[in-house]
Design an enzyme around this catalytic site. Structure first.
Site, short mmCIF file in Angstrom:
data_model
loop_
_atom_site.label_atom_id
_atom_site.label_comp_id
_atom_site.label_asym_id
_atom_site.label_seq_id
_atom_site.Cartn_x
_atom_site.Cartn_y
_atom_site.Cartn_z
N THR A 174 -17.29 0.00 43.64
CA THR A 174 -17.46 0.21 41.76
C THR A 174 -16.97 -1.31 42.03
O THR A 174 -15.98 -2.62 41.99
CB THR A 174 -15.94 0.83 41.78
OG1 THR A 174 -16.05 1.50 42.67
CG2 THR A 174 -15.82 1.10 40.15
N PHE A 176 -15.66 -3.41 38.90
CA PHE A 176 -15.46 -4.04 37.54
C PHE A 176 -14.42 -4.84 36.85
O PHE A 176 -15.85 -5.96 37.10
CB PHE A 176 -13.47 -3.23 37.91
CG PHE A 176 -13.18 -2.34 38.34
CD1 PHE A 176 -12.26 -1.06 37.74
CD2 PHE A 176 -13.55 -2.22 39.90
CE1 PHE A 176 -12.23 -0.21 38.67
CE2 PHE A 176 -12.55 -1.13 40.76
CZ PHE A 176 -12.36 -0.13 39.83
#
Length: 279
Positions: A174, A176
């Site tokens: 992921t 960010f």
């Protein structure tokens, strides 16, 4: 309470967003928030100095609503952070793996560990939040129920890890964005710089094609380009873009000048060092 600055994130303590805060800003205290909007508001109202917001995942793509929220937030991207999503199965101390009948996790985590769960005949139950599921097991003393969450969640809620890194894919990551009230254009990253902006093209034929031409002719690499509707209108499209480089670079400056000629709205969201794991 401590005198350390705080970084806001959406979710419970132990969530993967908390893991991102822990890894990228270990000198900040985490501030869990109910929603992305609440995390943004915490920075706007000075309850926190920074916000950690997920924008995309290698398995599931764009995180819903983030691209809409960023331009409206008034905040600025000052860093990016990549977090490898490792999934661990955890349960109460003293419980063995063969005693687990069901596991709870956020809906997006369950399919990522399907192979492991099917092999052991464990049933997955969707939960609103994986870290929240870990907290619930600890709070209610559930002995035949496990949680799929981060190692950090097990540490926080006093659970034992029965199996580590059980995800089916070994690339699940992921990305960010770290948001602040003020931009910082002075830094130069050792692994390069990133510039993020949104724009709307003018209502002329082939406007997007012409707008993108400046990046090609000036050798600027565009790593992301996504479109989404504005105010629910099919005729109003806004584009979100990431490019490599800094606006002070001559190539980027020329490309943005050409882009501006073909747009009726151009807004810089952030200029920040590239995370080393990007490459």
């Amino acid at each position: 309470m401590t005198d350390r600055p705080r970084i806001a994130f959406q979710g419970e303590l132990g969530a993967y967003s908390h893991q991102a805060c822990h890894d990228a800003r270990p000198d900040y205290d985490p501030l869990p928030c109910r929603s992305f909007e609440d995390a943004i508001e915490a920075v706007q109202t000075r309850k926190a100095e920074l916000a950690m917001l997920p924008v995309e995942n290698t398995t599931y793509g764009r995180v819903a609503d983030i691209h809409r929220l960023l331009p409206e937030s008034g905040l600025h991207i000052v860093d990016e952070a990549f977090v490898r999503v490792h999934i661990s199965l955890m349960a109460l101390p003293g419980v063995h793996l063969d005693e687990i009948r069901t596991v709870r996790a956020h809906l997006v985590l369950l399919p990522q560990s399907r192979g492991f769960l099917d092999q052991l005949g464990i049933i997955g139950e969707p939960a609103a939040d994986s870290a929240g599921a870990a907290a619930e097991i600890a709070r209610e003393g559930l002995k035949t129920v496990g949680a799929l969450a981060s190692d950090l969640a097990a540490e926080i809620y006093g659970l034992n890890i029965l199996a580590r890194h059980i995800e089916d894919q070994d690339h699940n990551t992921t990305r960010f964005l770290i948001m602040a009230r003020e931009p910082d254009l002075r830094r130069r990253g050792t692994d390069g710089m990133m510039t993020t902006f949104v724009f709307r093209v003018r209502n002329i034929p082939a406007a997007l094609y012409k707008a993108m031409g400046g990046f090609a002719t000036n050798g600027v690499n565009m790593t992301k380009l996504e479109s989404y509707m504005v105010d629910g209108s099919f005729s109003a499209t806004q584009f979100y873009a990431d490019i490599e480089g800094h606006p002070d670079d001559s190539s980027v400056r020329l490309a943005l000048e050409e882009l501006e000629y073909f747009t009726d709205h151009l807004e810089l969201l952030g200029v920040y060092p590239a995370d080393p794991r990007r490459h």
